[in-house]
Scaffold this active site. Structure first.
Site, mmCIF file in Angstrom:
data_model
loop_
_atom_site.group_PDB
_atom_site.id
_atom_site.type_symbol
_atom_site.label_atom_id
_atom_site.label_comp_id
_atom_site.label_asym_id
_atom_site.label_seq_id
_atom_site.Cartn_x
_atom_site.Cartn_y
_atom_site.Cartn_z
ATOM 1 N N GLU A 9 83.313 12.648 3.359
ATOM 2 C CA GLU A 9 81.979 12.098 3.258
ATOM 3 C C GLU A 9 81.057 13.016 4.048
ATOM 4 O OE1 GLU A 9 81.860 7.420 3.317
ATOM 5 O OE2 GLU A 9 81.020 8.241 5.168
ATOM 6 N N ARG A 55 84.901 -10.321 8.689
ATOM 7 C CA ARG A 55 85.297 -11.165 9.815
ATOM 8 C C ARG A 55 84.090 -11.441 10.702
ATOM 9 N NH1 ARG A 55 84.861 -6.897 13.627
ATOM 10 N NH2 ARG A 55 85.814 -4.978 12.869
#
Lengths: 505, 171
Positions: A202, A294
């Site tokens: 990336e 989460r």
């Protein structure tokens, strides 16, 4: 779905305490689990029930799926809250809970699996129209292919593990030589940390900001955006201080970051995934980074400005209810969180263990402590070194910053190395005060001499030591006995060890 | 009363004066008023210097004090002037191998702990000298054998007066 009456918290430390507090307020029985060294941990002391799950190493206790599910069944838990870390983003664990007839308080297993795979998550983001950092579309199979991809993308690049997270399994590479070195290191790390050595490339953003968006989604597919969090102040890809809103995030950007999120596919719409986007300070562009499925460590700052209890929302969602609000509350004011960590900022932030000899938590208006420690508590060597989160709220950023500085001044924590002095330095730094943040903040501004004591502090230490010596002398010098034979001497007062301290009174 | 305080390679002489309940310190050419109050926490003090309030912890370690102030811990050595003189005296003697233990200041010898021919080890007490209403133990800085005992209990001594001579230990 039936009401949840009994919840096992498959975690420890401050987050177990945090979850437990909401359970108490909801009149839900709290069931703690603990490893051997955690027998006297705060979450055990505060819980309604507590059960041992094995020895210190996490793999033999907090990551022992069989044992935790066995305890959950024996304790007749309706649900398991995983906190963060450990089983929080483990699709296999979520699935095993479902098979055992226990509600997993979190997203569906398939959501965790999709979004936990960085490449699959990028695909989801791409399909939803969220901007991505330019990179390879999938894993790179060989070093040669990586070199070709690097040529097309241009250095600097990030080499990332597809299964990575928490700052592990990623490396910046600036040329072919670095790529070659990083190739085997990153894959090796990924294999041992995640059991999967797939990597991708990336483009590296030079001075990115790390900004997250908090979203909540219920089972009906309704998704709420609860504002962003600025998490740029980091070291080694781990956050140290977070705030909301993000300074320098314009209302337009907030709108733009929110639109694609509302269009996120139903797979992510089960619980509390949190997309993180990374945006460059110079170009103010933002890119998708990852989704954490989460409760985040820094969720309290969102709670402070939205006045929501995110754990309570998670429980509602897990019960099949809709979110507790029709429209997401408009964030009010500003909140900051300092992570109080047992580590030594003067020795490369290496973790420290020991006994909490003194502790006085700050309080007063707009101050919240999410602590997992108490005075006398011995910090085990096996787990995360996060001791406490100091969270403040104020009407605006400057007042929040001053309040945090004030609270840090009040904070007394002795017995273990910790980063309080670092935080005091940070929140009073002009660039921090100006909101000029990036993930390179420490590289740019922090030097060990930043924490050097002031001349005033040295003076006070000299005066204190001399006064102590004077007191000790007057206390230990015995009146000269008539036979002129004194056994104890003031001469060597400084030689008396701590163990002899009892004789001082 | 005076102390020598060493902190991070900086030596300072701190002199105390008492006026009624008030304690004054002279230090680095400054005169400071100090109030030192031990907290129930044990090693922790509230220290008010010229009206400025500080909370400090002073922990005795084997060979120094540790002062903790706002989370930073400073190792500090405190010696009284006698110790300081003694140190320089013994340092001077070290060069000639063997040691002369001298009275660090005028005082009264209240006890003699060794006799000629005794073997002593570094740090062993050889005499007790009373000075300024306080009894101070004199210790040997090096291992050695006592060759001469030059004083007896009850004797007044002046500063720098030799009290013992030690020979190096036979090797």
């Amino acid at each position: 779905m039936a009401r949840i009456r009994r919840v096992l918290i498959a975690n420890r430390g401050e987050i177990a305490v945090r979850v437990l507090r909401t359970l108490r307020e909801l009149d839900i029985a709290s069931i703690a689990v603990y490893s051997e060294p955690d027998r006297a941990a705060l979450h055990v002391l505060l819980a309604d029930e507590a059960y041992p799950i094995g020895p210190g190493p996490a793999a033999e206790s907090y990551l022992n799926q069989t044992k935790i599910l066995e305890v959950a069944r024996e304790a007749r838990a309706d649900a398991i809250h995983p906190g963060y870390g450990f089983f929080a983003e483990n699709a296999g664990f979520a699935r095993a809970c479902a098979e055992a007839g226990i509600v997993f308080i979190g997203p569906r297993p398939e959501t965790i699996a999709t979004l936990g795979d960085k490449l699959a998550a990028r695909e989801v983001a791409r399909a939803a129209g969220v901007p991505l950092v330019p990179g390879t579309p999938g894993p790179v199979a060989s070093l040669d292919l990586a070199r070709d991809a690097a040529k097309a993308l241009g250095y600097p690049l990030m080499l990332k593990a597809a299964a990575g997270g928490g700052g592990k399994g990623l490396r910046i590479v600036r040329d072919d030589a670095e790529l070659q070195t990083a190739w085997s290191l990153t894959r090796g790390e990924a294999r041992s940390a995640f059991g999967d050595d797939q990597v991708y490339l990336e483009r590296a953003i030079e001075r990115p900001r790390h900004v997250e968006a908090q979203i909540l989604a219920d089972a009906s597919g309704r998704v709420a955006f609860l504002g962003e969090r600025e998490c740029s102040v980091q070291r080694r890809h781990q956050k140290l201080l977070e705030e909301t809103p993000s300074p320098g995030f314009t209302p337009d950007q907030r709108g733009a970051s929110r639109t694609p999120r509302a269009a996120s596919p139903p797979t992510s719409a089960t619980s509390t995934p949190e997309p993180s986007s990374s945006s460059s300070t110079r170009t103010a562009a933002f890119y998708f980074l990852e989704v954490n499925t989460r409760l985040q460590v820094e969720h309290p700052v969102t709670e402070m400005v939205t006045r929501l209890d995110l754990v309570a929302e998670q429980i509602r969602i897990a019960e099949g209810d809709s979110l507790s609000f029709d429209a997401p509350p408009t964030p009010n004011g500003w909140s900051m969180e300092a992570r109080v960590i047992a580590e030594d900022p003067l020795s490369g932030f290496i973790p420290s263990t020991g006994r909490i000899e003194r502790l006085r938590l700050p309080s007063g208006p707009g101050v919240r402590n999410d602590a997992g420690i108490y005075r006398g508590y011995e910090i085990p060597v096996y787990y995360d070194s996060l001791l406490s989160k100091l969270v403040v709220w104020a009407p605006d950023r400057e007042r929040a910053r001053r309040r945090l500085a004030r609270a840090l001044d009040e904070f007394v924590l002795e017995g273990v190395h910790n980063n309080l002095a670092f935080h005091r330095w940070l929140v009073t730094h002009p660039e921090f005060a100006a909101g000029h943040l990036s993930t390179k903040f420490l590289d740019d501004h922090f030097k060990p001499t930043s924490l050097a004591p002031s001349a005033d502090a040295l003076d006070v230490a000299v005066v204190a030591a001399a006064l102590h010596a004077r007191e000790e002398r007057s206390r230990v010098t015995l009146p000269v006995p008539p036979n002129g034979r004194a056994e104890r001497s003031a001469w060597r007062w400084a030689d008396r060890r701590r163990a002899g301290g009892g004789a001082r009174r | 009363m005076k102390f020598w305080v060493t902190l991070e390679n900086r030596d300072a002489e701190v002199e105390f004066q008492t006026h009624g309940d008030q304690v004054w310190l002279e230090f680095d050419g400054r005169r400071l008023q100090a109030d030192f109050h031990r907290l129930p926490d044990g090693e922790v003090y509230s220290l008010i210097v010229n009206g400025r309030s500080h909370e400090v912890r002073v922990s005795p370690m084997t060979d120094r004090l540790e002062v903790t102030l706002r989370g930073s811990t400073f190792p500090v050595e405190v010696r009284n002037p006698l110790e300081r003189i003694l140190q320089s005296t013994t340092r001077a003697q070290t060069a000639t191998r063997g040691e002369t233990i001298a009275a660090p200041m005028p005082g009264l010898v209240v006890a003699v702990r060794v006799k000629a021919g005794d073997t002593v080890t570094a740090g062993q007490a050889v005499a007790v000298v009373e000075a300024m209403k306080m009894q101070n133990e004199l210790t040997a800085r090096h291992d050695g054998v006592v060759s001469d005992v030059l004083v007896a209990p009850g004797q007044s001594v002046s500063a720098g007066q030799p009290l013992f001579r030690l020979k190096p230990s036979p090797t």
